[in-house]
Enzyme design. Structure first.
Site, short mmCIF file in Angstrom:
data_model
loop_
_atom_site.label_atom_id
_atom_site.label_comp_id
_atom_site.label_asym_id
_atom_site.label_seq_id
_atom_site.Cartn_x
_atom_site.Cartn_y
_atom_site.Cartn_z
N GLU A 1 -1.70 -2.38 -9.71
CA GLU A 1 -2.30 -3.25 -10.73
C GLU A 1 -3.11 -2.45 -11.74
OE1 GLU A 1 -3.62 -2.80 -7.78
OE2 GLU A 1 -5.68 -2.33 -8.31
N ARG B 1 -6.34 12.48 -8.99
CA ARG B 1 -6.96 11.75 -10.10
C ARG B 1 -8.39 12.21 -10.34
NH1 ARG B 1 -8.11 5.60 -7.84
NH2 ARG B 1 -9.37 6.22 -6.06
N SER C 1 -13.32 2.73 -7.37
CA SER C 1 -14.18 2.30 -6.27
C SER C 1 -14.26 3.36 -5.19
CB SER C 1 -13.66 0.99 -5.69
OG SER C 1 -13.71 0.01 -6.69
N TYR D 1 -7.02 3.53 -21.17
CA TYR D 1 -7.48 3.23 -19.82
C TYR D 1 -6.84 4.23 -18.87
CZ TYR D 1 -8.29 1.15 -15.33
OH TYR D 1 -8.68 0.96 -14.03
N ASN E 1 -4.28 6.27 -6.80
CA ASN E 1 -5.01 7.05 -5.80
C ASN E 1 -4.10 8.01 -5.05
OD1 ASN E 1 -3.64 5.36 -4.04
ND2 ASN E 1 -5.40 4.03 -3.68
N TYR F 1 5.14 3.93 -6.54
CA TYR F 1 3.84 3.25 -6.39
C TYR F 1 3.10 3.19 -7.72
CZ TYR F 1 -0.76 1.90 -4.78
OH TYR F 1 -1.95 1.25 -4.62
N GLU G 1 0.84 -1.20 0.00
CA GLU G 1 0.00 0.00 0.00
C GLU G 1 0.87 1.25 0.00
OE1 GLU G 1 -3.29 -0.29 -0.19
OE2 GLU G 1 -3.10 -2.46 -0.11
N TYR H 1 4.14 -4.69 -8.35
CA TYR H 1 2.91 -5.30 -8.88
C TYR H 1 3.17 -5.98 -10.23
CZ TYR H 1 -0.04 -2.98 -5.39
OH TYR H 1 -0.64 -2.58 -4.23
#
Ligand SMILES: *[C@@H]1O[C@H](CO)[C@@H](O)[C@H](O)[C@H]1NC(C)=O
Ligand SMILES: *[C@@H]1O[C@H](CO)[C@@H](O)[C@H](O)[C@H]1NC(C)=O
Length: 361
Positions: A256, A203, A195, A242, A247, A253, A128, A159
């Protein structure tokens, strides 16, 4: 007669020496003596027992057999989740999320009440970014190694990673295939899956300004359009681009969102996260569009529209697939086995006296 026997003996001797000479010439050569440099001693085979204290996010995997050897060809690396092996384990791995949310909170989730073998290493593991770590100072001075997506972790577990085709013997989807992403017909310009939307995140601002200029299909909990796992990649793959917007913008960082959603779906990723230099170091060459490449989000939107309309320009973003492939690291067992793969380079003596600054600083 005397001279005849002399001659006879001479003949015998001659032919015998001739025979021996020829024998020596054609006989298989005996092994030559080795030069005097001593061979280096063979590396000591690894024999490392790794205890995982909590399964990350409560989802366990089978550790039956020898998963590191059977699945990843890493030998001498023995995983366990059985806490009764604590006193004999070489490494104990603690996943951050369970430490943080333990009740009562903080370091009480650690086996501080058990005698810790002097040679045992404790590893702090997290995938994280700092924004969700919370205060790590209760864990200062407890861990010897870090296991993280960061390149400077003792055991880096990104990842995903980029591999060169052929060199690192990767099989890959061949882009000459009919269903190769570059050959696909697209019905949508750009998509985003989100989500946990927070209006304060960078973002959110990028999406807001982008969606005023070009159509963006939004999925996920926030849009009340959740995608079940089997639908995720096909849905994203219908679009040219895409939005792989992290976040939080944190060092190294890259989640996925890039490796799986973007590259896995075969849509060109538009990235926001660490600097372009970091993406260049970690992602395949020419594989992404960085939000920072443009003076404004509007200029980015215009670029996306232009590239989608220009087949040749769009194909440029797929060139890397001829020379490179991406490899995702998604299984916690593989991440644990990486401790063994990395072991020869790991520091023998190390203590994270200030884990909080290392992770959050
Ligand atoms: C894409 O569309 C063209 C023209 O409609 C069609 O000829 C081609 O077969 C389609 N390709 C794929 C991969 O669906
Ligand atoms: C590992 O960390 C512990 C706790 O700080 C420390 O006491 C121990 O010496 C360290 N072990 C090694 C091998 O560095």
């Amino acid at each position: 007669m005397h001279s005849f026997s002399k001659l006879f003996t001479l003949c015998i001797l001659l032919s015998l020496s001739c025979y021996l000479f020829l024998l020596g010439f054609f006989a298989p050569s005996s092994p030559r003596p080795q030069p005097a440099t001593p061979a280096p001693p063979p590396p000591k085979p690894l024999n490392l027992s790794i205890l995982l204290w909590h399964w990350p996010f409560g989802a366990s995997y089978s550790l039956a057999g020898d998963p590191c050897r059977e699945m990843y060809n890493i030998t001498g690396c023995f995983l366990s989740d059985n806490r009764s092996t604590f006193s004999t384990s070489d490494v104990v791995v603690f996943h951050h999320h369970e430490l943080r949310w333990a009740r009562p909170p903080s370091s009480s989730a650690l086996p501080l009440h058990l005698p810790r073998p002097p040679s045992q290493r404790w590893a702090w593991m997290s995938l994280e970014p700092p924004a969700v770590n919370g205060d790590l100072s209760p864990f200062n001075g407890l861990f010897n190694w870090t296991v993280s997506y960061r390149r400077d972790a003792d055991v880096p577990i990104p990842y995903g990673r980029t591999v060169r085709r052929g060199v690192e013997e990767e099989e890959g989807d061949d882009d000459d295939d009919e269903d190769a992403p570059s050959a696909r017909n697209r019905s949508c310009l750009a998509s985003w899956v989100v989500s946990r939307y927070k209006p304060t995140q960078a973002r959110a601002a990028v999406y807001g300004r982008l969606s005023r200029r070009i159509p963006v299909e939004v999925y996920g909990l926030w849009a009340r359009r959740p995608l079940a796992d089997p639908q995720l990649l096909p849905t994203i793959g219908r679009c040219y681009f895409y939005l792989a917007l992290e976040n939080s913008e944190s060092r190294d960082y890259i989640s996925e969102k890039l490796w799986r959603n973007g590259f896995g779906a075969g849509a060109v990723p538009v990235v926001l996260g660490p600097s372009r230099a970091t993406y260049e170091a970690l992602a395949p060459p020419g594989s992404f569009i960085h939000v920072d490449d443009f003076g404004s989000v509007e200029a980015l939107a215009d670029h996306l529209r232009r590239v989608a309309a220009d087949g040749a320009a769009y194909l440029e973003y797929f060139r890397w697939r001829r020379t490179h492939a991406v490899r995702r690291l998604e299984d916690w067992r593989e991440r644990l086995c990486q401790i063994c793969a990395r072991y020869p380079q790991l520091p023998a003596h190390k203590v994270y006296r200030d884990l909080d600054t290392w992770a959050n600083g």
